[in-house]
Design a protein around this motif. Structure first.
Motif, mmCIF file in Angstrom:
data_model
loop_
_atom_site.group_PDB
_atom_site.id
_atom_site.type_symbol
_atom_site.label_atom_id
_atom_site.label_comp_id
_atom_site.label_asym_id
_atom_site.label_seq_id
_atom_site.Cartn_x
_atom_site.Cartn_y
_atom_site.Cartn_z
ATOM 1 N N LEU A 1 0.834 -1.204 0.000
ATOM 2 C CA LEU A 1 0.000 0.000 0.000
ATOM 3 C C LEU A 1 0.864 1.248 0.000
ATOM 4 N N ALA A 2 1.884 1.288 0.849
ATOM 5 C CA ALA A 2 2.767 2.458 0.901
ATOM 6 C C ALA A 2 3.415 2.706 -0.448
ATOM 7 N N SER A 3 3.843 1.642 -1.094
ATOM 8 C CA SER A 3 4.458 1.786 -2.416
ATOM 9 C C SER A 3 3.464 2.351 -3.423
ATOM 10 N N ALA A 4 2.225 1.868 -3.382
ATOM 11 C CA ALA A 4 1.208 2.349 -4.313
ATOM 12 C C ALA A 4 0.862 3.815 -4.074
ATOM 13 N N LEU A 5 1.000 4.251 -2.819
ATOM 14 C CA LEU A 5 0.696 5.645 -2.481
ATOM 15 C C LEU A 5 1.908 6.559 -2.635
ATOM 16 N N GLY A 6 3.091 5.959 -2.818
ATOM 17 C CA GLY A 6 4.309 6.758 -2.943
ATOM 18 C C GLY A 6 4.759 7.360 -1.635
ATOM 19 N N VAL A 7 4.533 6.646 -0.537
ATOM 20 C CA VAL A 7 4.958 7.134 0.778
ATOM 21 C C VAL A 7 5.829 6.074 1.449
ATOM 22 N N GLU A 8 6.588 6.513 2.437
ATOM 23 C CA GLU A 8 7.385 5.579 3.223
ATOM 24 C C GLU A 8 6.567 5.106 4.422
#
Length: 275
Positions: free
Chosen positions: A239-246
């Motif tokens: 999910l974090a990768s899909a949102l572009g967040v760490e």
């Protein structure tokens, strides 16, 4: 903080259910929510956050003191998101920060997609979003098998398969101790509802990353520092990768807020206070 905060309890009647909730403290509205974990699971953490926040906790629909008009109705993610929207509106203290863990994280993400005006920040702690995984087809089959196993009456067998999928090692003697023998009837009822009407829908929900990136709600993805390699560690990272967040690390594992509420609450407040 004081040893104990005053707790106000209430019940909100919605079209198909009655939602039990608890309110502590004063300050900006902070919602702590799980699924199937109920208000009692977050009580200790809420106590630590109450000195600087108005903390709302709730029993999710179909569990404990939040009965459904039709007990055989499924608990969908969108229905639980609407429940959160109704509770926030009912308290008239929003917009809110919503911390959701496990299935509650899925509810919180759906709330951000459907009612972003009601939530300034979502902290999605270890959401079990199996459809984001590369082996989603295999994981879906495992979930279906878990639900089917419980339906046959093999309670311990279903839990054994559940924890195997979650990659959380639980020895058989512990499974027998926790889920065998005489058990609290309310706990059994909640468990039965979760397996039959909630687990598959929750893990099968598919978020909309482009929408979550476009709404004004800040989305923080949380992972337990001791959850490395577990199912929800993988789903949260996807999910974090899909949102572009760490992803942000929190103390403990999947239930760190239960095991060490003081440390967990301090970390949550620290994360929320960051710009």
């Amino acid at each position: 903080m004081t040893a104990s905060s005053a707790v106000t309890t209430g019940t909100l009647v919605v079209p198909d259910a009655r939602l039990y909730y608890e309110v502590r403290g004063a300050g900006p509205l902070l919602v702590l929510v799980g699924a199937p974990m109920n208000a009692a699971s977050f009580a200790a953490t809420a106590e630590h956050l109450a000195p600087t926040n108005t903390v709302l906790t709730t029993d999710p629909r179909g569990h404990c003191a939040s009965p459904l008009d039709n007990p055989d109705q499924d608990s969908t993610v969108l229905a639980r998101a609407e429940d959160l929207a109704r509770l926030i509106t009912h308290l008239d203290a929003g917009p809110a920060v919503v911390f959701g863990s496990s299935g509650g994280a899925v509810s919180a993400l759906a709330l951000a997609q459907t009612n972003s005006d009601l939530v300034t920040t979502v902290v999605a702690h270890e959401p079990p979003l199996r459809e984001l995984l590369p082996d989603a087809d295999a994981q879906r089959a495992l979930t279906e098998d878990i639900v089917a196993t419980y339906a046959t009456g093999e309670v311990i067998g279903a839990w054994r398969k559940f924890f195997a999928q979650a990659a959380i090692p639980i020895p058989d003697p512990m499974l027998e101790q926790i889920f065998g023998g005489d058990r609290d009837p309310q706990q059994v009822a909640s468990e039965r509802f979760w397996f039959a009407h909630e687990l598959a829908a929750t893990t099968g929900w598919v978020p909309d990353p482009p929408l979550l990136r476009s709404v004004p709600t800040r989305v923080i993805v949380g992972i337990g520092a001791e959850s490395a390699g577990q199912f929800c560690d993988h789903t949260a990272r996807e999910l974090a990768s899909a949102l572009g967040v760490e992803p942000v690390l929190f103390p403990g594992d999947h239930t760190g807020f239960v095991n060490d509420p003081a440390t967990f609450a301090a970390r949550l407040q620290e994360v929320l206070d960051e710009p």
